[in-house]
Design an enzyme around this catalytic site. Structure first.
Site, PDB file in Angstrom:
ATOM      1  N   HIS A   1      -2.495   8.422   5.865  1.00 15.49           N
ATOM      2  CA  HIS A   1      -2.871   7.122   5.305  1.00 15.49           C
ATOM      3  C   HIS A   1      -4.306   6.803   5.714  1.00 15.49           C
ATOM      4  O   HIS A   1      -5.118   6.415   4.879  1.00 15.49           O
ATOM      5  CB  HIS A   1      -1.910   6.038   5.792  1.00 15.49           C
ATOM      6  CG  HIS A   1      -2.147   4.696   5.190  1.00 15.49           C
ATOM      7  ND1 HIS A   1      -1.882   4.417   3.861  1.00 15.49           N
ATOM      8  CD2 HIS A   1      -2.644   3.543   5.717  1.00 15.49           C
ATOM      9  CE1 HIS A   1      -2.203   3.162   3.611  1.00 15.49           C
ATOM     10  NE2 HIS A   1      -2.665   2.605   4.713  1.00 15.49           N
TER      11      HIS A   1
ATOM     12  N   CYS B   1       0.803  -1.228   0.000  1.00 17.99           N
ATOM     13  CA  CYS B   1       0.000   0.000   0.000  1.00 17.99           C
ATOM     14  C   CYS B   1       0.829   1.268   0.000  1.00 17.99           C
ATOM     15  O   CYS B   1       0.272   2.365  -0.025  1.00 17.99           O
ATOM     16  CB  CYS B   1      -0.971  -0.017   1.179  1.00 17.99           C
ATOM     17  SG  CYS B   1      -2.125  -1.400   1.098  1.00 17.99           S
TER      18      CYS B   1
ATOM     19  N   LYS C   1      -9.440   8.496   2.145  1.00 18.93           N
ATOM     20  CA  LYS C   1     -10.007   7.150   2.030  1.00 18.93           C
ATOM     21  C   LYS C   1     -11.440   7.110   2.566  1.00 18.93           C
ATOM     22  O   LYS C   1     -12.190   6.193   2.246  1.00 18.93           O
ATOM     23  CB  LYS C   1      -9.139   6.140   2.775  1.00 18.93           C
ATOM     24  CG  LYS C   1      -7.775   5.894   2.127  1.00 18.93           C
ATOM     25  CD  LYS C   1      -6.998   4.837   2.892  1.00 18.93           C
ATOM     26  CE  LYS C   1      -5.628   4.594   2.287  1.00 18.93           C
ATOM     27  NZ  LYS C   1      -4.697   5.714   2.536  1.00 18.93           N
TER      28      LYS C   1
ATOM     29  N   HIS D   1      -9.893   2.547  -0.204  1.00 18.92           N
ATOM     30  CA  HIS D   1      -8.464   2.224  -0.183  1.00 18.92           C
ATOM     31  C   HIS D   1      -8.133   1.409  -1.428  1.00 18.92           C
ATOM     32  O   HIS D   1      -8.462   0.221  -1.506  1.00 18.92           O
ATOM     33  CB  HIS D   1      -8.144   1.437   1.084  1.00 18.92           C
ATOM     34  CG  HIS D   1      -6.685   1.219   1.333  1.00 18.92           C
ATOM     35  ND1 HIS D   1      -5.705   1.558   0.422  1.00 18.92           N
ATOM     36  CD2 HIS D   1      -6.024   0.682   2.409  1.00 18.92           C
ATOM     37  CE1 HIS D   1      -4.523   1.243   0.908  1.00 18.92           C
ATOM     38  NE2 HIS D   1      -4.696   0.717   2.115  1.00 18.92           N
TER      39      HIS D   1
ATOM     40  N   PHE E   1       1.139  -3.329   4.293  1.00 21.83           N
ATOM     41  CA  PHE E   1       1.419  -4.675   4.788  1.00 21.83           C
ATOM     42  C   PHE E   1       2.861  -5.045   4.434  1.00 21.83           C
ATOM     43  O   PHE E   1       3.347  -4.743   3.350  1.00 21.83           O
ATOM     44  CB  PHE E   1       0.460  -5.680   4.158  1.00 21.83           C
ATOM     45  CG  PHE E   1      -0.927  -5.652   4.739  1.00 21.83           C
ATOM     46  CD1 PHE E   1      -1.241  -4.890   5.840  1.00 21.83           C
ATOM     47  CD2 PHE E   1      -1.942  -6.410   4.166  1.00 21.83           C
ATOM     48  CE1 PHE E   1      -2.516  -4.875   6.376  1.00 21.83           C
ATOM     49  CE2 PHE E   1      -3.227  -6.411   4.684  1.00 21.83           C
ATOM     50  CZ  PHE E   1      -3.511  -5.641   5.794  1.00 21.83           C
TER      51      PHE E   1
ATOM     52  N   GLU F   1      -0.583   5.684  13.302  1.00 29.76           N
ATOM     53  CA  GLU F   1      -0.279   6.884  12.534  1.00 29.76           C
ATOM     54  C   GLU F   1      -0.349   8.139  13.413  1.00 29.76           C
ATOM     55  O   GLU F   1       0.502   9.034  13.309  1.00 29.76           O
ATOM     56  CB  GLU F   1      -1.279   6.981  11.384  1.00 29.76           C
ATOM     57  CG  GLU F   1      -0.886   7.934  10.296  1.00 29.76           C
ATOM     58  CD  GLU F   1      -1.782   7.797   9.074  1.00 29.76           C
ATOM     59  OE1 GLU F   1      -1.533   8.530   8.119  1.00 29.76           O
ATOM     60  OE2 GLU F   1      -2.729   6.980   9.082  1.00 29.76           O
TER      61      GLU F   1
END
Length: 423
Positions: free
Chosen positions: A310, A170, A342, A347, A406, A321
């Site tokens: 994010h 991502c 998002k 996403h 990830f 975050e």
């Protein structure tokens, strides 16, 4: 030795809710959401049955029947966006040494949609143990190798220089642009067409995220299902899309009278070496990436006017975050507006980093911070200024945009507005 500075002179976005940068910005600035029940296939048996789909007509957007047959949906996104970005930049690539014009394309899952569909075809819906290759699309190999994405973009814009796919989950969308700027900085390229694409709304991808319960099961409320930083958040909404940019060395762009959207002033990426999907709650690796990106940009933390987060909408990401912003920006973390787009467009995995770069550039252009839609319930662990529900007028000349992927990938990029770039 002075480092070559890199600026953005062209951009295009294909995102849920509208094709093109104007439609994209209209959606974000109005706080509308583009999440809805999945229409691409029957998702009735899945845990999460909603997504943010792009209303994409490749024929209407200029792809030939042969290109449509040859390319996976994600590759089509990339080619359409790249050609539009080149047109937007006003650059005449034919006037450059084609071996000094390159391409980088980020993607997390490659041609997942095409491969999923073709397996269903050659296995007769999963009934054949030994698949029948005679029913496969002739260009199935191009679906298998993500490098075909970069090749297609290179062919479409006439670039003969470095042609690369970056796949770091991502963070691919930030990292692909980060790799491109390094090629210009070091003198290996003069122009780069860079960005990312993903079209992951397919049964195999939905099933994969269902298995680890990363996506939200809030199927009866698709418009409000994506809730980054909200106390009731319970997973992200899958999306798709692409964003591509034209990047040039600053002095070259000024000589040709190019419109400069922004300078990419700093970039860094780090890994947590910790867990495939887990995150350390202290956010130390993202904080380190932010620190290095700020150093590279020669900016202090308090010079950042907006953070494009994010903000996936999972419990652990948003806590992680928030901790990273506090660790890297200190008290300024409590003063700077933060938001997650998002909440509106879902996403899109490897594509989202580039789409968020585009949102950051447009925020500077319009001096407006897009909101975090659907943020109504405060979370004590997420206690920063997340610009809930409505966009906010805000003078914005420097933006920090970040990504978390990830595998432990953490990336950060600092963008400076055109006036700062020219100075």
């Amino acid at each position: 030795m002075n480092r070559r500075r890199v600026v953005v002179t062209g951009l295009e976005v294909l995102a849920p809710g509208g094709i093109g940068r104007e439609a994209f910005w209209d959606l974000l600035s109005s706080g509308r959401t583009a999440t809805r029940p999945i229409t691409f296939f029957d998702a009735s048996e899945f845990r999460s049955r909603i997504a943010a789909e792009v209303d994409f007509d490749p024929d209407a957007l200029g792809l030939t029947p042969q290109q449509i047959r040859r390319m996976d949906r994600a590759a089509q996104f990339a080619v359409v966006a790249a050609k539009a970005a080149v047109a937007d930049s006003g650059i005449d690539i034919d006037r450059y040494d084609p071996y000094r014009v390159g391409v980088t394309v980020g993607t997390a899952v490659g041609a997942a949609t095409g491969l999923d569909w073709e397996y269903r075809v050659v296995s007769d819906g999963g009934r054949l143990d030994l698949v029948d290759h005679r029913y496969a699309v002739p260009h199935l190999y191009d679906y298998l190798v993500p490098s075909s994405f970069a090749a297609e973009v290179s062919n479409s814009v006439g670039a003969r220089g470095a042609s690369t796919v970056v796949s770091t989950g991502c963070t691919s969308g930030i990292d692909a642009v980060g790799y491109a700027i390094e090629l210009i900085r070091e003198g290996s390229a003069d122009v780069m067409v860079a960005g990312s694409t993903d079209a992951p709304i397919s049964p195999i991808t939905v099933a994969s995220f269902d298995a680890i319960k990363a996506t939200t099961p809030r199927n009866e409320e698709p418009d409000t299902a994506s809730r980054p930083f909200d106390g009731t958040r319970n997973g992200f909404v899958l999306g798709e899309g692409a964003a591509m940019f034209v990047l040039e060395e600053l002095e070259s762009a000024k000589r040709r009278g190019a419109r400069i959207y922004a300078e990419i002033a700093g970039y860094a990426t780090r890994s947590n070496a910790y867990h495939m999907t887990g995150l350390r709650p202290d956010g130390i690796e993202m904080a380190e990436a932010i620190r290095v990106a700020l150093d590279e940009a020669t900016m202090n933390a308090d010079e950042i006017d907006y953070i494009n987060a994010h903000g996936s909408g999972t419990k652990q990401n948003d806590r992680h975050e928030t901790a990273a912003f506090k660790r890297s920006l200190a008290e300024h973390a409590y003063r700077v507006p933060v938001s997650s787009i998002k909440s509106m467009i879902g996403h899109s995995l490897g594509a989202i980093g580039s789409i968020e770069i585009a949102a950051s550039i447009l925020a500077m252009q319009h001096d407006t911070v897009p909101p975090t839609a659907n943020l109504h319930t405060p979370d004590p662990e997420c206690d920063l200024d997340y610009v809930p529900v409505n966009a906010r007028a805000h003078v914005t000349d420097a933006v920090l945009t970040v990504g978390s992927g990830f595998g432990g990938f953490q990336s950060a990029m600092v963008l400076a507005g055109p006036e700062r770039s020219v100075r």
